[in-house]
Scaffold this active site. Structure first.
Site, short mmCIF file in Angstrom:
data_model
loop_
_atom_site.label_atom_id
_atom_site.label_comp_id
_atom_site.label_asym_id
_atom_site.label_seq_id
_atom_site.Cartn_x
_atom_site.Cartn_y
_atom_site.Cartn_z
N GLY A 24 0.82 -1.21 0.00
CA GLY A 24 0.00 0.00 0.00
C GLY A 24 0.85 1.25 0.00
CB ALA A 25 4.27 1.64 -1.03
CG ASN A 26 -0.72 3.75 -4.19
OD1 ASN A 26 -1.19 3.92 -3.07
ND2 ASN A 26 -1.38 3.11 -5.15
N GLY A 30 2.23 4.87 3.54
CA GLY A 30 3.08 4.01 2.74
C GLY A 30 4.18 4.76 2.03
CB SER A 144 -5.84 0.95 13.82
OG SER A 144 -6.72 2.01 14.16
CE1 TYR A 171 -8.97 0.09 9.49
CE2 TYR A 171 -9.57 1.17 11.55
CZ TYR A 171 -8.64 0.93 10.54
OH TYR A 171 -7.40 1.53 10.59
#
Length: 310
Positions: A24-26, A30, A144, A171
């Site tokens: 999830g680095a975009n 990330g 989280s 979540y």
């Protein structure tokens, strides 16, 4: 009185020669994590669902002594997870399980799992175990403060929350699963004598685009106000992850901000709920995750863990 500066990215040890994978680095946490590690000299792989967005994000990394690379990974599709892992032949020093979705409308992954549990937990569970024979140092999973939701637990009788779906419940369950996964992964690594460590981190309240997909218009509005008045930016929010990734901490450590309510601040070791510390639940979740994904825990040399080691 001497003032001691709080830990930040300038305190990251030299990462030259090390390889890190960040899911999830975009965007958000990330890309902030990628940039900090690359600046410290690491070769960082952006594991992203959308290659175009990944390439655009990689192009924003400035001042890096290391290098960046983009590879496709869809954590909501176990075929994609297996293909990503199968492509690795070289050692990987650091895996950062950062990708996630939050409070989204009900939907399913390619394999039929509830999307938040499937992406945030099961996808990372499968990825970690498939890469484990290549991993040399540590796994950091981004959890989280939502794991503290009152009454939060793993719905073992209905992990997909079929007919009882609530975005926040789903979540919170997935974030509790992240911590139980870290706990059981560390136990198994220690049982096999592996030098690899499993740790977790949470960013506090960080202003990212994660909140923009919330299923509730009211929550989106609250998040928008909170992002302006309370939240840290993505670079500050990434500090707990970077601290867990680069400092000499015990396995199963949990890192978060040191400020009021762990909302913001410098990284420090933080606590977790009793539900997130329960070894029996961690083992039960692990077994369920193996059954759902078809991926099992290998030792660092590729042998299955024996029942006695469990």
């Amino acid at each position: 009185m001497t003032h001691t500066p709080k830990w930040n990215t300038t305190d990251i040890p030299d990462q030259t020669g090390r390889t890190a994978i960040v899911t999830g680095a975009n965007s958000g946490l990330g890309i902030a994590t990628v940039e900090a590690l690359a600046r410290a000299g690491a070769h960082v792989v952006l594991a992203v669902r959308d290659l175009k967005r990944g390439e655009s994000a990689a192009a924003t990394v400035r001042g890096a002594r290391g290098t960046v690379e983009v590879r496709r990974l869809d954590l909501a599709d176990l075929t994609s997870v297996r293909a990503f892992a199968a492509a690795w032949q070289d050692p990987v020093d650091l895996l950062i399980n950062n990708a996630g979705v939050m409070n989204i409308p009900e939907s399913r992954t390619k394999d039929g799992f509830e999307m938040q549990f499937g992406t945030n937990h099961l996808g990372h569970f499968a990825l970690t175990n498939l890469l484990l024979p290549r991993l040399t140092d540590r796994v950091v999973t981004v959890a989280s403060g939502a794991h503290r939701l009152p009454g939060n637990h793993i719905h073992f009788d209905d992990l997909n929350l079929t007919g009882a779906y609530r975005p926040v419940t789903a979540y919170s369950q997935s974030k509790l699963a992240n911590l139980l996964f870290t706990l059981e992964l560390q136990r198994r690594l220690a049982a096999t004598g592996s030098p690899v460590r499993a740790l977790a981190a949470h960013p506090g309240w960080a202003a990212t685009n994660l909140q923009g997909a919330d299923a509730s218009v009211l929550r989106r509005a609250v998040m928008l106000v909170g992002n302006r008045l309370i939240a840290q930016d993505n670079k500050a929010g990434a500090l707990p992850t970077l601290y867990a990734a680069t400092q000499d901490l015990p396995g199963a450590s949990y890192v978060g901000p040191d400020g009021l309510g762990e909302m913001r601040g410098a990284p420090t070791l933080v606590g977790r709920t009793a539900a997130a510390s329960d070894p029996a639940s961690a083992r039960r979740l692990w077994q369920a995750s193996e059954e759902l994904t078809g991926v099992t825990f290998p030792s660092p040399i590729g042998r299955e863990v024996t029942e006695g080691a469990r």
